[in-house]
Structures are given as structure tokens and as C-alpha cells.
Design a protein around this motif. Structure first.
Motif, PDB file in Angstrom:
ATOM      1  N   ASN A 106      -2.718   7.352  10.020  1.00 56.22           N
ATOM      2  CA  ASN A 106      -1.665   7.865   9.484  1.00 56.22           C
ATOM      3  C   ASN A 106      -1.348   6.807   8.240  1.00 56.22           C
ATOM      4  OD1 ASN A 106       0.091  10.209  10.474  1.00 56.22           O
ATOM      5  ND2 ASN A 106      -0.960   9.331  12.155  1.00 56.22           N
ATOM      6  N   PHE A 107      -1.845   5.444   8.382  1.00 55.21           N
ATOM      7  CA  PHE A 107      -1.804   4.424   7.532  1.00 55.21           C
ATOM      8  C   PHE A 107      -2.881   4.403   6.418  1.00 55.21           C
ATOM      9  CE2 PHE A 107      -2.610   0.123   6.384  1.00 55.21           C
ATOM     10  CZ  PHE A 107      -1.259  -0.283   5.692  1.00 55.21           C
ATOM     11  N   VAL A 112      -5.447   4.770   1.080  1.00 56.06           N
ATOM     12  CA  VAL A 112      -6.688   5.324   0.395  1.00 56.06           C
ATOM     13  C   VAL A 112      -6.378   6.090  -0.650  1.00 56.06           C
ATOM     14  CG1 VAL A 112      -9.092   5.986   0.872  1.00 56.06           C
ATOM     15  CG2 VAL A 112      -8.139   4.608   2.377  1.00 56.06           C
ATOM     16  N   THR A 113      -5.847   7.177  -0.504  1.00 54.45           N
ATOM     17  CA  THR A 113      -5.424   7.976  -1.470  1.00 54.45           C
ATOM     18  C   THR A 113      -4.832   7.368  -2.920  1.00 54.45           C
ATOM     19  OG1 THR A 113      -4.970   9.828   0.109  1.00 54.45           O
ATOM     20  CG2 THR A 113      -4.170  10.125  -2.123  1.00 54.45           C
ATOM     21  N   GLY A 114      -3.888   6.394  -2.404  1.00 52.40           N
ATOM     22  CA  GLY A 114      -3.397   5.765  -3.528  1.00 52.40           C
ATOM     23  C   GLY A 114      -4.228   4.690  -4.190  1.00 52.40           C
ATOM     24  N   GLY A 115      -5.120   4.182  -3.537  1.00 51.60           N
ATOM     25  CA  GLY A 115      -6.098   3.442  -3.839  1.00 51.60           C
ATOM     26  C   GLY A 115      -7.340   4.128  -5.007  1.00 51.60           C
ATOM     27  N   ALA A 131       1.057  -1.989 -10.674  1.00 50.31           N
ATOM     28  CA  ALA A 131       1.739  -2.727  -9.668  1.00 50.31           C
ATOM     29  C   ALA A 131       2.613  -1.698  -8.819  1.00 50.31           C
ATOM     30  CB  ALA A 131       2.576  -3.831 -10.180  1.00 50.31           C
ATOM     31  N   SER A 132       3.431  -0.942  -9.836  1.00 52.64           N
ATOM     32  CA  SER A 132       4.326   0.116  -9.143  1.00 52.64           C
ATOM     33  C   SER A 132       3.566   0.980  -8.257  1.00 52.64           C
ATOM     34  CB  SER A 132       5.185   0.815 -10.390  1.00 52.64           C
ATOM     35  OG  SER A 132       5.713   2.108  -9.838  1.00 52.64           O
ATOM     36  N   LEU A 133       2.474   1.484  -8.533  1.00 51.59           N
ATOM     37  CA  LEU A 133       1.659   2.527  -7.726  1.00 51.59           C
ATOM     38  C   LEU A 133       1.273   1.890  -6.369  1.00 51.59           C
ATOM     39  CD1 LEU A 133      -0.181   4.492 -10.413  1.00 51.59           C
ATOM     40  CD2 LEU A 133       1.659   5.333  -9.117  1.00 51.59           C
ATOM     41  N   MET A 134       0.754   0.803  -6.751  1.00 51.62           N
ATOM     42  CA  MET A 134       0.724  -0.168  -5.209  1.00 51.62           C
ATOM     43  C   MET A 134       1.584  -0.381  -4.404  1.00 51.62           C
ATOM     44  SD  MET A 134      -1.947  -3.133  -6.910  1.00 51.62           S
ATOM     45  CE  MET A 134      -2.173  -3.778  -5.340  1.00 51.62           C
ATOM     46  N   MET A 140       4.582   4.279   1.467  1.00 47.17           N
ATOM     47  CA  MET A 140       4.397   5.428   2.014  1.00 47.17           C
ATOM     48  C   MET A 140       3.117   5.476   3.078  1.00 47.17           C
ATOM     49  SD  MET A 140       3.938   7.815  -1.531  1.00 47.17           S
ATOM     50  CE  MET A 140       3.509   9.142  -0.549  1.00 47.17           C
ATOM     51  N   ALA A 141       2.495   4.784   3.070  1.00 52.63           N
ATOM     52  CA  ALA A 141       1.608   4.296   4.361  1.00 52.63           C
ATOM     53  C   ALA A 141       2.249   3.753   5.377  1.00 52.63           C
ATOM     54  CB  ALA A 141       0.353   3.571   3.866  1.00 52.63           C
ATOM     55  N   LEU A 142       3.195   2.725   5.127  1.00 57.02           N
ATOM     56  CA  LEU A 142       3.831   2.094   6.025  1.00 57.02           C
ATOM     57  C   LEU A 142       4.922   3.175   6.807  1.00 57.02           C
ATOM     58  CD1 LEU A 142       4.838  -1.199   4.545  1.00 57.02           C
ATOM     59  CD2 LEU A 142       3.259  -0.902   6.411  1.00 57.02           C
ATOM     60  N   VAL A 143       5.350   4.150   6.246  1.00 57.98           N
ATOM     61  CA  VAL A 143       6.476   4.972   6.583  1.00 57.98           C
ATOM     62  C   VAL A 143       5.810   5.921   7.394  1.00 57.98           C
ATOM     63  CG1 VAL A 143       7.851   6.813   5.913  1.00 57.98           C
ATOM     64  CG2 VAL A 143       8.145   4.601   4.838  1.00 57.98           C
ATOM     65  N   ASN A 144       4.720   6.320   6.983  1.00 55.45           N
ATOM     66  CA  ASN A 144       3.729   7.399   7.585  1.00 55.45           C
ATOM     67  C   ASN A 144       3.471   6.933   8.923  1.00 55.45           C
ATOM     68  OD1 ASN A 144       2.865  10.309   7.154  1.00 55.45           O
ATOM     69  ND2 ASN A 144       0.750   9.405   7.159  1.00 55.45           N
ATOM     70  N   ALA A 145       3.033   5.545   9.152  1.00 52.80           N
ATOM     71  CA  ALA A 145       2.448   5.063  10.196  1.00 52.80           C
ATOM     72  C   ALA A 145       3.491   4.773  11.165  1.00 52.80           C
ATOM     73  CB  ALA A 145       1.405   4.001  10.036  1.00 52.80           C
ATOM     74  N   SER A 146       4.794   4.633  10.722  1.00 55.82           N
ATOM     75  CA  SER A 146       5.745   3.886  11.660  1.00 55.82           C
ATOM     76  C   SER A 146       5.942   4.573  12.713  1.00 55.82           C
ATOM     77  CB  SER A 146       7.005   3.566  10.925  1.00 55.82           C
ATOM     78  OG  SER A 146       7.534   5.065  10.524  1.00 55.82           O
TER      79      SER A 146
END
Length: 200
Positions: A106-107, A112-115, A131-134, A140-146
């Protein structure tokens, strides 16, 4: 009396189920160190790269930035694993199980999609919102894995997303937003976890 014991048993079962479905060995110290790595990397980039426009990068300047980012990411990941494994061992918990796999999946999917998306934009010489996209994709990765961990990781994710959106409105300051998001927010959040949970 029996009613109280029954409620206590239910509470204990609920707590056990909650712990078994969440990865609880995240180390606050790893968050602090990740922030320090990010700030150190940013300091190196700021010191050795030409002072001027950080948006338009060429040849080895760009390669140096990418190298620093990769080094920060690797150091942060290795540190997080080692400290989390140490904490899990101390608490007699498994550092790698089904919950850990779900957390990583989930993280990594948003990350990876964003990268990949960022690399595509960079290859097209669109540097302004990097920087904004990173920050946004990391948040989003943190929220998804939380949902597979404890410690209010989602709130760190929300802050990263908000910071990324603000950064998108001020692309000329992307470098400094990156420092705040990956440096100071990590240190603040890691410190909160460390002193709240690991010092008990």
C-alpha cells in the motif's frame, strides 16, 4: 463483577486483533534520522551546486541531485528497517509478516507510481513541479499505508500532501518546501513518536 470481566475480555480481544492487523514496530528514531539525512542532503546540494535557478538542471548537476535523493532514500530505508527490526525483537514481534507485506504494498504503489510519473516529466524537461509532486505522492503513500500501522502516520501524510499543494503554487521555492517536508516534518513526527511511545 462478571459483566466487568466480560467487558475486559472483549477489550483485550479487540486490542489483540488490532495489534495483529497493524505493524506496530515503526521506530520514531528512524523518522528523526530520515529527516536529518534529508536536511544533510539538501545542505550538500545547496553548498556545492551553483546558486541560482534550481528548476533548470543540466548534466552532472542533475545527476548529483538524483544521486543525493537516492542516497537519502536508501539511508532512510535501511535505517527504518534496522531500527524497526530492533524494536520488533525487543517487543517479541515479527518484523516481516502478512501485515508488513500489506503495509509495503500500500505504501509502494502510490510511491512508485509517483516516481515513474516524475521521471517521465523530468525526461520531458518539466522540472518546475518536481518537489511538489514528490511531496504529494509521498503523502498519498503514507495515507494509503496508514491503515496497516499505528502512530497516526496518516496525519504526516496529510501534512505532506498539503505542503506539496502549497509548493505547487510557489514552484520557485520547491527546494525549500522539499527541505521542510522531507526534513523538518520527519524530525517533528519522529520525535513525537519517540518521546510518546518509545520512552514509556
Amino acid at each position: 463483577m462478571e459483566s466487568k470481566k466480560y467487558l475486559d475480555d472483549i477489550s483485550e480481544i479487540k486490542d489483540m486483533m488490532n495489534r495483529s492487523s497493524r505493524f506496530i514496530s515503526l521506530s520514531g528514531l528512524s523518522g528523526i534520522l530520515a529527516g536529518i539525512y534529508a536536511i544533510t542532503g539538501a545542505f550538500i546540494a545547496y553548498t556545492f551546486l551553483p546558486k541560482g535557478d534550481y528548476v533548470v538542471l543540466h548534466s552532472w548537476n542533475f545527476k548529483m541531485i538524483v544521486g543525493i535523493l537516492l542516497l537519502v532514500a536508501v539511508l532512510s530505508s535501511v535505517t527504518a528497517y534496522l531500527l524497526s527490526a530492533k524494536k520488533a525483537k525487543k517487543n517479541n514481534e515479527k518484523v516481516w509478516d502478512g501485515t508488513t507485506r500489506r503495509l509495503l504494498i500500500n505504501f509502494l504503489v502510490p510511491l512508485v507510481t509517483g516516481g515513474i510519473y516524475i521521471l517521465i516529466k523530468l525526461n520531458s524537461q518539466h522540472y518546475g513541479l518536481t518537489a511538489s509532486l514528490m511531496l504529494i505522492f509521498y503523502g498519498m503513500a503514507l495515507v494509503n499505508a496508514s491503515k496497516y500501522t499505528i502512530g497516526n502516520v496518516r496525519y504526516l501524510g496529510y501534512l505532506e500532501i498539503i505542503l506539496g499543494l502549497i509548493c505547487a503554487a510557489f514552484p520557485g521555492y520547491g527546494f525549500w518546501f522539499w527541505v521542510v517536508g522531507f526534513g523538518f516534518l520527519h524530525i517533528m513526527y519522529g520525535s513525537l513518536i519517540y518521546f510518546k511511545e518509545e520512552k514509556q
